[in-house]
Design an enzyme around this catalytic site. Structure first.
Site, PDB file in Angstrom:
ATOM      1  N   HIS A 123       0.870  -1.185   0.000  1.00 34.92           N
ATOM      2  CA  HIS A 123       0.000   0.000   0.000  1.00 34.92           C
ATOM      3  C   HIS A 123       0.907   1.236   0.000  1.00 34.92           C
ATOM      4  O   HIS A 123       2.028   1.170   0.524  1.00 34.92           O
ATOM      5  CB  HIS A 123      -0.840  -0.056   1.281  1.00 34.92           C
ATOM      6  CG  HIS A 123      -1.916   0.966   1.393  1.00 34.92           C
ATOM      7  ND1 HIS A 123      -1.673   2.261   1.806  1.00 34.92           N
ATOM      8  CD2 HIS A 123      -3.248   0.885   1.174  1.00 34.92           C
ATOM      9  CE1 HIS A 123      -2.822   2.925   1.834  1.00 34.92           C
ATOM     10  NE2 HIS A 123      -3.795   2.118   1.451  1.00 34.92           N
ATOM     11  N   ASP A 200       2.977  -4.693   8.068  1.00 30.45           N
ATOM     12  CA  ASP A 200       1.775  -3.866   7.933  1.00 30.45           C
ATOM     13  C   ASP A 200       0.579  -4.818   8.016  1.00 30.45           C
ATOM     14  O   ASP A 200       0.288  -5.552   7.073  1.00 30.45           O
ATOM     15  CB  ASP A 200       1.830  -3.137   6.578  1.00 30.45           C
ATOM     16  CG  ASP A 200       0.487  -2.552   6.176  1.00 30.45           C
ATOM     17  OD1 ASP A 200      -0.498  -2.710   6.901  1.00 30.45           O
ATOM     18  OD2 ASP A 200       0.428  -1.932   5.089  1.00 30.45           O
ATOM     19  N   GLN A 203      -4.623  -5.271   6.823  1.00 37.86           N
ATOM     20  CA  GLN A 203      -5.617  -6.186   6.231  1.00 37.86           C
ATOM     21  C   GLN A 203      -5.556  -7.569   6.875  1.00 37.86           C
ATOM     22  O   GLN A 203      -6.161  -8.515   6.362  1.00 37.86           O
ATOM     23  CB  GLN A 203      -5.397  -6.318   4.720  1.00 37.86           C
ATOM     24  CG  GLN A 203      -5.577  -5.025   3.945  1.00 37.86           C
ATOM     25  CD  GLN A 203      -7.016  -4.511   3.928  1.00 37.86           C
ATOM     26  OE1 GLN A 203      -7.957  -5.203   4.324  1.00 37.86           O
ATOM     27  NE2 GLN A 203      -7.195  -3.285   3.489  1.00 37.86           N
ATOM     28  N   LYS A 226     -10.674  -0.689  10.390  1.00 42.30           N
ATOM     29  CA  LYS A 226     -10.931  -1.835   9.497  1.00 42.30           C
ATOM     30  C   LYS A 226     -11.346  -3.067  10.292  1.00 42.30           C
ATOM     31  O   LYS A 226     -11.569  -4.135   9.726  1.00 42.30           O
ATOM     32  CB  LYS A 226      -9.677  -2.145   8.680  1.00 42.30           C
ATOM     33  CG  LYS A 226      -9.311  -1.031   7.686  1.00 42.30           C
ATOM     34  CD  LYS A 226      -8.121  -1.438   6.861  1.00 42.30           C
ATOM     35  CE  LYS A 226      -7.424  -0.283   6.187  1.00 42.30           C
ATOM     36  NZ  LYS A 226      -8.065   0.178   4.973  1.00 42.30           N
ATOM     37  N   CYS A 365      -4.619   2.673  -3.673  1.00 49.33           N
ATOM     38  CA  CYS A 365      -3.361   3.125  -3.036  1.00 49.33           C
ATOM     39  C   CYS A 365      -2.251   2.099  -3.245  1.00 49.33           C
ATOM     40  O   CYS A 365      -1.470   1.808  -2.326  1.00 49.33           O
ATOM     41  CB  CYS A 365      -3.548   3.390  -1.548  1.00 49.33           C
ATOM     42  SG  CYS A 365      -4.643   4.750  -1.216  1.00 49.33           S
TER      43      CYS A 365
HETATM   44  N1  PMP Z   1      -1.809  -0.952   4.474  1.00 52.34           N
HETATM   45  C1  PMP Z   1      -2.767  -1.663   3.875  1.00 52.34           C
HETATM   46  C2  PMP Z   1      -2.438  -3.040   3.383  1.00 52.34           C
HETATM   47  C3  PMP Z   1      -4.039  -1.127   3.729  1.00 52.34           C
HETATM   48  O1  PMP Z   1      -4.991  -1.833   3.126  1.00 52.34           O
HETATM   49  C4  PMP Z   1      -4.311   0.167   4.222  1.00 52.34           C
HETATM   50  C5  PMP Z   1      -5.682   0.798   4.070  1.00 52.34           C
HETATM   51  N2  PMP Z   1      -6.293   0.613   2.849  1.00 52.34           N
HETATM   52  C6  PMP Z   1      -3.276   0.859   4.839  1.00 52.34           C
HETATM   53  C7  PMP Z   1      -2.046   0.284   4.949  1.00 52.34           C
HETATM   54  C8  PMP Z   1      -3.473   2.243   5.375  1.00 52.34           C
HETATM   55  O2  PMP Z   1      -4.388   2.226   6.426  1.00 52.34           O
HETATM   56  P1  PMP Z   1      -4.889   3.600   7.038  1.00 52.34           P
HETATM   57  O3  PMP Z   1      -5.509   4.365   5.912  1.00 52.34           O
HETATM   58  O4  PMP Z   1      -5.880   3.199   8.075  1.00 52.34           O
HETATM   59  O5  PMP Z   1      -3.690   4.286   7.578  1.00 52.34           O
END
Ligand code: PMP
Length: 409
Positions: A123, A200, A203, A226, A365
């Site tokens: 991401h 990270d 997910q 999430k 993203c």
């Molecule tokens: N890493 C991953 C794999 C994600 O899916 C996301 C959110 N789509 C993020 C990081 C970022 O999360 P946040 O917007 O809550 O900071």
């Protein structure tokens, strides 16, 4: 009591909402999950009965708020298999957690020529903080490539993980491909090479049992929003011995021991990394989200999602001229990314919205991954504890209507 998705779904007030007189099929939980009444009520109760600032008040309300705030660290730690709450730093979200490591650890310990190893499926939150550091410090970025099936190409690890690698930073589960990465194996390889490992878990934590001790990683990041919790609160878990020596990230009140006219001294972790008034009601929401997931059973959540995802994949793959991205077999997360014929995913999502089928379209993203897949955008349906097979049926019916509407072959 055995897991009953219909009963579970009834705990989420938003699903009683009708749009255009019809129920919504919410298939965008990878972006943010819906919230059960238990979480909404916990935040409401905090504001109604306990609201005050934490740490400084010598009165009952503040003592209650502080106790809830600090005790939740231990509950979060238990939920992710960490030995104690000492390694739990409250942040706003996964993005901030990764920025914290890049700034507080990276700026202190990395020097020109040091390497950071990411993957092609990250991401943006796990690219951009490192890009900034690379610019400031003259570091080298390397990437674990992915196979055409959408898994990490671990055969390439020997080539990209070098003696100069200081940190490996990887997602536990991909928000595009649904791939669940072998993070314990990669952490072990990182450690053998003398590097640290950041995972990270944005997910992963909402969807499966996570055990940071078993993974063996050094940092683990995730967001409450999430996992049935509120926005505005996330977690960085770090090995306490690392937190002890890192520099502060953002500074100000709460982070300090003493402030003089010309210098300050800093508190021990985790408070050193939590400047200003924190998101207190959101911590109450996070506590309630964890309690709710534990009550529901995280293994049951995972099993339910696996069965919904298998059903969705089967139905999606029956659609002519649908291209699916990500592994089709084996354990995977509950996201399904696809394109349909040569329709732009945004047109598709807008068309599905007419049927109250909520999906996401775009680069998610993950622009480097989109380039690797040879697309600029995809449609994405994502599933969670409350997703019903009937919602998958609605997705398929709506996709078929879109095919007719746009005259797809
Ligand atoms: N890493 C991953 C794999 C994600 O899916 C996301 C959110 N789509 C993020 C990081 C970022 O999360 P946040 O917007 O809550 O900071």
């Amino acid at each position: 009591m055995s897991f009953d998705p219909v009963r579970v779904r009834a705990e989420f007030p938003i699903f009683s909402r009708k749009i255009r007189g019809k129920e919504i099929a919410y298939l965008d939980s990878a972006a943010t999950s819906q919230k059960p009444a238990a979480v909404i009520d916990a935040m409401d109760a905090f504001y109604r009965e306990h609201n005050s600032n934490v740490h400084r008040g010598a009165y009952v309300l503040s003592e209650e708020a502080t106790a809830m705030f600090e005790e939740t660290r231990g509950k979060v730690a238990k939920f992710i298999g960490a030995p104690s709450g000492d390694g739990i730093v409250y942040v706003r979200n996964t993005t901030e957690a990764i920025n914290l490591v890049a700034c507080a650890w990276g700026r202190k310990y990395l020097k020109a020529g040091d390497e950071i190893l990411l993957t092609e499926m990250e991401h943006h939150s796990n690219f951009v903080p490192w890009h900034q550091l690379v610019k400031d410090k003259g570091l080298v970025l390397r990437h674990i490539p992915i196979t055409d099936e959408g898994r990490l190409d671990l055969a390439a690890l020997d080539r990209v993980l070098t003696k100069k690698t200081r940190l490996v930073s990887i997602c536990h589960a991909s928000n595009v491909l649904g791939t669940i990465n072998p993070v314990a194996e990669i952490t072990a390889a990182a450690h053998r090479a003398g590097a640290l490992c950041l995972v990270d878990g944005a997910q992963a934590v909402p969807h499966m049992r996570v055990d940071v001790a078993a993974i063996g990683c050094d940092f683990y990041a995730f967001s409450a929003h999430k996992m049935c919790g509120p926005t505005g609160i996330g977690v960085l878990w770090a090995r306490p011995e690392l937190l002890k020596d890192m520099d502060p990230f953002m500074v100000g009140g709460e982070t300090i021991v003493e402030v003089h006219l010309d210098h300050s001294t800093f508190r021990d972790p985790p408070h050193r990394y939590e400047p200003g008034t924190p998101a207190i009601a959101e911590v109450a929401g996070l506590e309630a989200a964890i309690a709710w997931l534990e009550k529901t059973g995280i293994d049951a959540v995972h099993a339910h999602e696996a069965s919904v995802t298998a059903y969705a994949l089967k139905r999606l793959l029956e659609i002519p001229r649908l291209t699916f991205y990500g592994p089709r077999t084996g354990p995977r997360g509950g996201v399904a990314c696809f394109t349909l014929d040569d329709l732009h995913p945004h047109d598709l999502a807008t068309c599905l919205d007419q049927d109250n089928v909520c999906i996401r379209a775009g680069h998610h993203c993950a622009q480097p991954l989109m380039r690797r897949l040879g697309v600029v955008a995809t449609a994405r349906a994502s599933f969670y504890v409350y997703t019903l097979p009937s919602e998958i049926d609605r997705l398929i019916e709506s996709l078929n209507r879109a095919r007719e509407f746009f005259g797809c072959r």
